[in-house]
Write a protein that holds these residues in place. Structure first.
Motif, PDB file in Angstrom:
ATOM      1  N   ASN A 214      74.037  59.938  72.145  1.00  0.00           N
ATOM      2  CA  ASN A 214      75.463  60.247  72.212  1.00  0.00           C
ATOM      3  C   ASN A 214      76.226  59.228  73.048  1.00  0.00           C
ATOM      4  O   ASN A 214      77.363  58.882  72.739  1.00  0.00           O
ATOM      5  CB  ASN A 214      75.676  61.635  72.832  1.00  0.00           C
ATOM      6  CG  ASN A 214      75.215  62.760  71.929  1.00  0.00           C
ATOM      7  OD1 ASN A 214      74.196  63.385  72.197  1.00  0.00           O
ATOM      8  ND2 ASN A 214      75.951  63.021  70.864  1.00  0.00           N
ATOM      9  N   LEU A 296      79.238  65.505  78.100  1.00  0.00           N
ATOM     10  CA  LEU A 296      78.580  66.028  76.897  1.00  0.00           C
ATOM     11  C   LEU A 296      78.151  67.480  77.028  1.00  0.00           C
ATOM     12  O   LEU A 296      78.037  68.195  76.019  1.00  0.00           O
ATOM     13  CB  LEU A 296      77.347  65.168  76.586  1.00  0.00           C
ATOM     14  CG  LEU A 296      77.615  63.706  76.228  1.00  0.00           C
ATOM     15  CD1 LEU A 296      76.306  62.915  76.229  1.00  0.00           C
ATOM     16  CD2 LEU A 296      78.307  63.603  74.872  1.00  0.00           C
ATOM     17  N   LEU A 299      79.704  70.519  75.068  1.00  0.00           N
ATOM     18  CA  LEU A 299      79.759  70.464  73.612  1.00  0.00           C
ATOM     19  C   LEU A 299      78.656  71.295  72.959  1.00  0.00           C
ATOM     20  O   LEU A 299      77.528  71.345  73.443  1.00  0.00           O
ATOM     21  CB  LEU A 299      79.657  69.011  73.133  1.00  0.00           C
ATOM     22  CG  LEU A 299      80.742  68.056  73.650  1.00  0.00           C
ATOM     23  CD1 LEU A 299      80.515  66.654  73.097  1.00  0.00           C
ATOM     24  CD2 LEU A 299      82.126  68.558  73.279  1.00  0.00           C
ATOM     25  N   VAL A 303      77.991  70.067  67.275  1.00  0.00           N
ATOM     26  CA  VAL A 303      78.986  69.028  67.565  1.00  0.00           C
ATOM     27  C   VAL A 303      78.298  67.787  68.128  1.00  0.00           C
ATOM     28  O   VAL A 303      78.627  66.650  67.750  1.00  0.00           O
ATOM     29  CB  VAL A 303      80.046  69.548  68.555  1.00  0.00           C
ATOM     30  CG1 VAL A 303      80.972  68.420  69.002  1.00  0.00           C
ATOM     31  CG2 VAL A 303      80.854  70.681  67.923  1.00  0.00           C
ATOM     32  N   ASP A 306      76.510  66.019  65.206  1.00  0.00           N
ATOM     33  CA  ASP A 306      77.459  65.397  64.284  1.00  0.00           C
ATOM     34  C   ASP A 306      78.142  64.193  64.937  1.00  0.00           C
ATOM     35  O   ASP A 306      78.341  63.159  64.278  1.00  0.00           O
ATOM     36  CB  ASP A 306      78.509  66.407  63.835  1.00  0.00           C
ATOM     37  CG  ASP A 306      77.937  67.477  62.917  1.00  0.00           C
ATOM     38  OD1 ASP A 306      76.804  67.282  62.416  1.00  0.00           O
ATOM     39  OD2 ASP A 306      78.599  68.514  62.715  1.00  0.00           O
ATOM     40  N   GLN A 307      78.496  64.331  66.212  1.00  0.00           N
ATOM     41  CA  GLN A 307      79.144  63.228  66.926  1.00  0.00           C
ATOM     42  C   GLN A 307      78.228  62.009  66.983  1.00  0.00           C
ATOM     43  O   GLN A 307      78.664  60.870  66.774  1.00  0.00           O
ATOM     44  CB  GLN A 307      79.509  63.671  68.346  1.00  0.00           C
ATOM     45  CG  GLN A 307      80.204  62.610  69.179  1.00  0.00           C
ATOM     46  CD  GLN A 307      80.220  62.950  70.668  1.00  0.00           C
ATOM     47  OE1 GLN A 307      79.247  62.714  71.383  1.00  0.00           O
ATOM     48  NE2 GLN A 307      81.323  63.524  71.126  1.00  0.00           N
ATOM     49  N   ARG A 308      76.958  62.256  67.253  1.00  0.00           N
ATOM     50  CA  ARG A 308      75.984  61.164  67.347  1.00  0.00           C
ATOM     51  C   ARG A 308      75.825  60.467  65.994  1.00  0.00           C
ATOM     52  O   ARG A 308      75.818  59.238  65.917  1.00  0.00           O
ATOM     53  CB  ARG A 308      74.649  61.728  67.841  1.00  0.00           C
ATOM     54  CG  ARG A 308      73.628  60.683  68.238  1.00  0.00           C
ATOM     55  CD  ARG A 308      72.296  61.338  68.594  1.00  0.00           C
ATOM     56  NE  ARG A 308      72.409  62.353  69.619  1.00  0.00           N
ATOM     57  CZ  ARG A 308      72.179  63.650  69.423  1.00  0.00           C
ATOM     58  NH1 ARG A 308      71.832  64.101  68.224  1.00  0.00           N
ATOM     59  NH2 ARG A 308      72.290  64.508  70.422  1.00  0.00           N
ATOM     60  N   GLN A 310      77.959  60.382  63.454  1.00  0.00           N
ATOM     61  CA  GLN A 310      79.186  59.673  63.111  1.00  0.00           C
ATOM     62  C   GLN A 310      79.342  58.402  63.931  1.00  0.00           C
ATOM     63  O   GLN A 310      79.858  57.387  63.430  1.00  0.00           O
ATOM     64  CB  GLN A 310      80.394  60.592  63.296  1.00  0.00           C
ATOM     65  CG  GLN A 310      80.488  61.712  62.287  1.00  0.00           C
ATOM     66  CD  GLN A 310      80.461  61.200  60.847  1.00  0.00           C
ATOM     67  OE1 GLN A 310      81.132  60.223  60.500  1.00  0.00           O
ATOM     68  NE2 GLN A 310      79.673  61.850  59.995  1.00  0.00           N
ATOM     69  N   LYS A 311      78.903  58.445  65.162  1.00  0.00           N
ATOM     70  CA  LYS A 311      78.982  57.265  66.030  1.00  0.00           C
ATOM     71  C   LYS A 311      78.209  56.099  65.409  1.00  0.00           C
ATOM     72  O   LYS A 311      78.714  54.968  65.341  1.00  0.00           O
ATOM     73  CB  LYS A 311      78.412  57.616  67.405  1.00  0.00           C
ATOM     74  CG  LYS A 311      78.110  56.438  68.324  1.00  0.00           C
ATOM     75  CD  LYS A 311      77.408  56.953  69.587  1.00  0.00           C
ATOM     76  CE  LYS A 311      76.798  55.814  70.377  1.00  0.00           C
ATOM     77  NZ  LYS A 311      77.813  54.885  70.902  1.00  0.00           N
TER      78      LYS A 311
END
Length: 320
Positions: A214, A296, A299, A303, A306-308, A310-311
């Protein structure tokens, strides 16, 4: 003579000469000579020269600093930052790989899983840890630890410092590429926060296998690349002597990678590099990791995952 414990890089020769002169004057001062002002003047000059030198390092010089043998290694960070650390061994399939160390402990009172590559600081320990180059069983151990951490809701901290995964025949026979891919996938699947810190070399898939996090942070003079400058030079120009040119063209420094969005932050190193003040560097690293985990922690697991994802997809879109 300079302190024998110091180790100077080739481009630091002017600093080495100043420090040698300072040591000679200190010896004279100890014998009763009144030269304290001259010693102080040279010390100021040495500090200023060091600051100026390190403010304008080339990518190749940063590569040399990242590989400095006295730079603090993974276990230095673990011993200073993690209490009640309990290392776990083995991948439950083939063997234990000491190039990749991992286990559970407490970071500022919170339970954490720590995974990192250890290069070793002496000849004996370098051989023991295979210079930080993990075999498949090392990455399978990392997967085992990450899955355990995820099961119990424990954040993961990765300390990255490797020239790359071990390329030996045995490692390839046991599925090196598959092990790296599964370790990378295990990072992506986590529903707990994970923070990676590149403390020296972030080499190829050997690094990304535990650094798909993340938050990816780098020390100021660390490097992070798909291949070493020497190997890139040999492949591109059939000439291993062009490593300096390769380092510049590959954009492997923390400053370049932050600009490209590959990493999320840079940790400033002490003047002259982390090896000149390891305690200060480790304290800075601890504060940065704590801040990232604080951001973090609130969260939700989905989330975080998904954030990781998308990053890293965004990195591919930007640089593809």
């Amino acid at each position: 003579m300079p302190d024998p414990m110091r180790s100077y890089l080739d481009f630091e020769k002017p600093i080495a000469e100043l420090d040698s002169k300072i040591d000679e004057l200190r010896a004279l001062a100890a014998s009763g000579s009144d030269i304290g002002d001259e010693v102080a003047r040279l010390e100021d000059k040495s500090r200023q020269s060091l600051d100026e030198l390190y403010a304008t390092l080339t990518p190749w010089q940063k590569t040399l600093v990242a590989r400095h043998p006295q730079r603090p290694h993974c276990l230095d960070y673990v011993n200073a930052l993690i209490t009640e650390f309990t290392p776990l061994a083995g991948d439950r399939k083939f063997a234990e790989d000491q190039a990749l160390v991992g286990g559970f402990g407490r970071f500022r009172g919170e339970s954490v899983c720590v995974i990192g590559q250890e290069k070793g600081a002496t000849t004996e320990s370098r051989l023991k840890h295979n210079f930080g180059m993990a075999r498949p069983e090392g990455y399978r151990k990392a997967v085992r630890l990450m899955e355990m951490a995820d099961r119990f809701g424990i954040p993961v901290i990765s300390l990255v410092d490797t020239a790359g995964a071990y390329p030996g025949i045995g490692a390839e026979e046991r599925g090196q590429a598959e092990a790296i891919a599964r370790s990378t996938d295990a990072c992506l699947q986590l529903t707990v926060p994970n923070v990676a810190l590149v403390i020296g070399e972030g080499g190829s898939g050997g690094a990304i296998a535990i650094a798909t996090a993340n938050r990816v942070l780098m020390l100021e003079h660390a490097i992070y690349s798909v291949i070493s400058p020497e190997a890139a030079s040999s492949i591109l120009w059939r000439d291993g002597t062009k490593a300096q040119e390769a380092a510049t063209n590959m954009k492997i420094t923390a400053q370049d990678l932050l600009r490209f969005g590959v990493i999320d932050g840079i940790l400033k190193e002490p003047s002259g590099g982390a090896h000149r003040d390891p305690d200060a560097m480790i304290t800075t690293a601890g504060n940065a990791i704590a801040l990232a985990l604080d951001e973090l922690r609130p969260l939700d697991g989905k989330v975080l995952r998904d954030q990781r994802r998308q990053k890293f997809l965004a990195i591919g879109r930007r640089l593809g």
